[in-house]
Design a protein around this motif. Structure first.
Motif, PDB file in Angstrom:
ATOM      1  N   GLU A  25       0.839  -1.202   0.000  1.00  0.00           N
ATOM      2  CA  GLU A  25       0.000   0.000   0.000  1.00  0.00           C
ATOM      3  C   GLU A  25       0.873   1.251   0.000  1.00  0.00           C
ATOM      4  N   ALA A  26       1.826   1.248  -0.924  1.00  0.00           N
ATOM      5  CA  ALA A  26       2.723   2.393  -1.100  1.00  0.00           C
ATOM      6  C   ALA A  26       2.760   2.740  -2.577  1.00  0.00           C
ATOM      7  N   ASP A  27       3.259   3.939  -2.878  1.00  0.00           N
ATOM      8  CA  ASP A  27       3.404   4.348  -4.266  1.00  0.00           C
ATOM      9  C   ASP A  27       4.634   3.674  -4.872  1.00  0.00           C
ATOM     10  N   ALA A  28       4.533   3.238  -6.117  1.00  0.00           N
ATOM     11  CA  ALA A  28       5.653   2.578  -6.776  1.00  0.00           C
ATOM     12  C   ALA A  28       6.891   3.466  -6.802  1.00  0.00           C
ATOM     13  N   GLN A  29       6.684   4.777  -6.921  1.00  0.00           N
ATOM     14  CA  GLN A  29       7.828   5.691  -6.964  1.00  0.00           C
ATOM     15  C   GLN A  29       8.575   5.696  -5.626  1.00  0.00           C
ATOM     16  N   ILE A  30       7.832   5.491  -4.536  1.00  0.00           N
ATOM     17  CA  ILE A  30       8.488   5.438  -3.223  1.00  0.00           C
ATOM     18  C   ILE A  30       9.391   4.204  -3.154  1.00  0.00           C
ATOM     19  N   ILE A  31       8.888   3.082  -3.684  1.00  0.00           N
ATOM     20  CA  ILE A  31       9.709   1.865  -3.724  1.00  0.00           C
ATOM     21  C   ILE A  31      10.980   2.122  -4.516  1.00  0.00           C
ATOM     22  N   THR A  32      10.823   2.786  -5.663  1.00  0.00           N
ATOM     23  CA  THR A  32      11.980   3.093  -6.514  1.00  0.00           C
ATOM     24  C   THR A  32      12.941   4.040  -5.815  1.00  0.00           C
ATOM     25  N   ASN A  33      12.378   5.076  -5.167  1.00  0.00           N
ATOM     26  CA  ASN A  33      13.232   6.059  -4.471  1.00  0.00           C
ATOM     27  C   ASN A  33      14.018   5.411  -3.335  1.00  0.00           C
ATOM     28  N   ASN A  34      13.340   4.538  -2.572  1.00  0.00           N
ATOM     29  CA  ASN A  34      14.033   3.852  -1.474  1.00  0.00           C
ATOM     30  C   ASN A  34      15.184   3.011  -2.000  1.00  0.00           C
ATOM     31  N   PHE A  35      14.948   2.383  -3.136  1.00  0.00           N
ATOM     32  CA  PHE A  35      16.001   1.578  -3.753  1.00  0.00           C
ATOM     33  C   PHE A  35      17.168   2.457  -4.195  1.00  0.00           C
ATOM     34  N   ASN A  36      16.878   3.545  -4.862  1.00  0.00           N
ATOM     35  CA  ASN A  36      17.943   4.433  -5.359  1.00  0.00           C
ATOM     36  C   ASN A  36      18.752   5.042  -4.224  1.00  0.00           C
ATOM     37  N   ARG A  37      18.099   5.328  -3.088  1.00  0.00           N
ATOM     38  CA  ARG A  37      18.818   5.939  -1.954  1.00  0.00           C
ATOM     39  C   ARG A  37      19.684   4.921  -1.207  1.00  0.00           C
ATOM     40  N   ASN A  38      19.360   3.633  -1.359  1.00  0.00           N
ATOM     41  CA  ASN A  38      20.066   2.610  -0.584  1.00  0.00           C
ATOM     42  C   ASN A  38      20.636   1.503  -1.475  1.00  0.00           C
ATOM     43  N   LYS A  39      21.091   1.893  -2.654  1.00  0.00           N
ATOM     44  CA  LYS A  39      21.563   0.885  -3.603  1.00  0.00           C
ATOM     45  C   LYS A  39      22.689   0.018  -3.060  1.00  0.00           C
ATOM     46  N   GLU A  40      23.497   0.585  -2.167  1.00  0.00           N
ATOM     47  CA  GLU A  40      24.631  -0.178  -1.650  1.00  0.00           C
ATOM     48  C   GLU A  40      24.176  -1.369  -0.806  1.00  0.00           C
ATOM     49  N   ARG A  41      22.930  -1.346  -0.350  1.00  0.00           N
ATOM     50  CA  ARG A  41      22.420  -2.446   0.474  1.00  0.00           C
ATOM     51  C   ARG A  41      21.832  -3.569  -0.373  1.00  0.00           C
ATOM     52  N   TYR A  42      21.560  -3.295  -1.612  1.00  0.00           N
ATOM     53  CA  TYR A  42      20.914  -4.278  -2.480  1.00  0.00           C
ATOM     54  C   TYR A  42      21.940  -4.963  -3.374  1.00  0.00           C
ATOM     55  N   GLN A  43      21.870  -6.269  -3.414  1.00  0.00           N
ATOM     56  CA  GLN A  43      22.764  -7.044  -4.281  1.00  0.00           C
ATOM     57  C   GLN A  43      21.957  -7.704  -5.392  1.00  0.00           C
ATOM     58  N   GLU A  44      22.399  -7.469  -6.615  1.00  0.00           N
ATOM     59  CA  GLU A  44      21.705  -8.079  -7.744  1.00  0.00           C
ATOM     60  C   GLU A  44      21.893  -9.597  -7.700  1.00  0.00           C
ATOM     61  N   GLY A  45      20.812 -10.291  -7.931  1.00  0.00           N
ATOM     62  CA  GLY A  45      20.838 -11.748  -7.855  1.00  0.00           C
ATOM     63  C   GLY A  45      20.421 -12.254  -6.488  1.00  0.00           C
ATOM     64  N   LYS A  46      20.602 -11.414  -5.464  1.00  0.00           N
ATOM     65  CA  LYS A  46      20.204 -11.781  -4.103  1.00  0.00           C
ATOM     66  C   LYS A  46      18.927 -11.067  -3.700  1.00  0.00           C
ATOM     67  N   HIS A  47      18.884  -9.750  -3.935  1.00  0.00           N
ATOM     68  CA  HIS A  47      17.717  -8.960  -3.560  1.00  0.00           C
ATOM     69  C   HIS A  47      16.846  -8.595  -4.756  1.00  0.00           C
ATOM     70  N   PHE A  48      17.431  -8.530  -5.925  1.00  0.00           N
ATOM     71  CA  PHE A  48      16.646  -8.167  -7.110  1.00  0.00           C
ATOM     72  C   PHE A  48      17.296  -8.744  -8.365  1.00  0.00           C
ATOM     73  N   ILE A  49      16.499  -8.759  -9.431  1.00  0.00           N
ATOM     74  CA  ILE A  49      16.980  -9.164 -10.751  1.00  0.00           C
ATOM     75  C   ILE A  49      16.569  -8.081 -11.727  1.00  0.00           C
ATOM     76  N   ALA A  50      17.528  -7.518 -12.402  1.00  0.00           N
ATOM     77  CA  ALA A  50      17.246  -6.450 -13.371  1.00  0.00           C
ATOM     78  C   ALA A  50      17.259  -7.038 -14.773  1.00  0.00           C
ATOM     79  N   LEU A  51      16.111  -6.948 -15.441  1.00  0.00           N
ATOM     80  CA  LEU A  51      15.999  -7.500 -16.793  1.00  0.00           C
ATOM     81  C   LEU A  51      16.130  -6.392 -17.824  1.00  0.00           C
TER      82      LEU A  51
END
Length: 251
Positions: A25-51
Motif C-alpha cells: 500500500e505504497a506508491d511505486a515511486q516510493i519503492i523506486t526512491n528507497n532503492f535508489n537511496r540505498n543501492k549499496e544495500r541491495y545485491q543483484e541476484g540476491k535482492h533483485f533481478i534487473a531485466l
C-alpha cells in the motif's frame, strides 16, 4: 490483501515493483526512491533481478497480458524475498511488515505440486543418498572390524604358523635342536617378539602384550613376516651346535 499473480524467473518466485508497491500500500515511486537511496544495500541476484535487452523482451512476451506496458521501460526490476524484506524495512510501516509476513508464508514459500518426473527424480536422489550412506556405514564397519584384535580361530592359525616355521628353522621335529625345549622355546619366542615389534603390540607402559592382541588388519602381513623369518645369528649357532651333536652321535 488481494491475491498476487505468481511470477517466477528461473524457478525463483519474484515480484515486480508495482506488485510490491500495491501489496505494501505504497506508491511505486516510493519503492523506486528507497532503492535508489540505498543501492549499496541491495545485491543483484540476491535482492533483485534487473531485466534488460533480450531478457526483458522474453519476460514481457511470456507475460504479455500483464506487462505489455513495460516495453518502454529501460529495465524491469524483479524483487526476491530478501529484496521484499529490505523494502519492508525501508517503509517500516505496520502494513508493510504485515504484508511481508504474509508474502513469506503464502507467496515465496508456497510450493507448486510436483510433477511425476520431479517426484521420480527426488525418489532416485533419496535412494542414491541412502545407498551412499549405507556404503559409508559399511566402510566404517569394515574399518572397525579390522581394527580389533584377532578372533580366536585367527590367533590359533597364527600360532600354528609360528610352530610350523619354528620346526623348519630348528631342522625338523627329529632334530636335536627341536628336542631341546630351551632352544625350541627361544626360537618361538623370537618369532613372536618380531611380530610384536613389527606391529606395535605393546601396552601403554611399553610392555609387550600377547600376540593375540594383533589387530585383524595386520593378519596377512604377520603371516608374511613369519614366512620370511630368519633366526638371528646367536640362535642359528645354538641350532647348528645342537644338530651337529646329533650327527656326531650317529657317526
Amino acid at each position: 490483501m488481494d491475491e498476487i499473480k505468481v511470477l517466477e524467473y528461473r524457478n525463483i518466485r519474484v515480484l515486480t515493483t508495482q506488485q510490491l508497491a500495491e501489496a505494501y500500500e505504497a506508491d511505486a515511486q516510493i519503492i523506486t526512491n528507497n532503492f535508489n537511496r540505498n543501492k549499496e544495500r541491495y545485491q543483484e541476484g540476491k535482492h533483485f533481478i534487473a531485466l534488460i535487452g533480450e531478457e526483458k523482451a522474453d519476460f514481457i512476451n511470456k507475460n504479455q497480458n500483464d506487462f505489455s506496458s513495460f516495453w518502454k521501460a529501460k529495465a524491469i526490476y524483479l524483487w526476491t524475498e530478501k529484496g521484499a524484506f529490505l523494502h519492508a524495512k525501508s517503509l517500516n510501516t505496520d502494513k508493510a511488515w504485515e504484508v511481508y509476513d504474509h508474502l513469506v508464508d503464502n507467496y515465496f514459500e508456497a510450493k507448486k505440486p510436483l510433477t511425476q518426473l520431479e517426484i521420480l527424480q527426488q525418489s532416485v536422489e533419496v535412494l542414491n543418498r541412502h545407498d551412499r550412506e549405507i556404503k559409508q556405514i559399511d566402510t566404517r564397519m569394515d574399518k572397525l572390524e579390522y581394527d580389533i584384535p584377532m578372533y580366536g580361530s585367527e590367533a590359533d592359525e597364527l600360532s600354528s604358523h609360528v610352530k610350523r616355521k619354528g620346526v623348519s628353522v630348528l631342522g625338523g621335529k627329529q632334530s636335536e635342536a627341536y628336542r631341546d625345549t630351551e632352544i625350541r622355546a627361544k626360537v618361538y619366542r623370537d618369532i613372536y617378539d618380531q611380530i610384536k615389534r613389527e606391529f606395535g603390540i605393546y601396552d601403554d607402559s611399553g610392555r609387550p602384550k600377547s600376540y593375540k592382541a594383533l589387530k585383524r588388519k595386520y593378519i596377512a602381513d604377520a603371516h608374511e613376516l613369519i614366512d620370511c623369518y630368519e633366526a638371528p645369528t646367536y640362535l642359528v649357532e645354538l641350532i647348528e651346535a645342537a644338530n651337529a651333536q646329533m650327527h656326531l652321535g650317529v657317526a
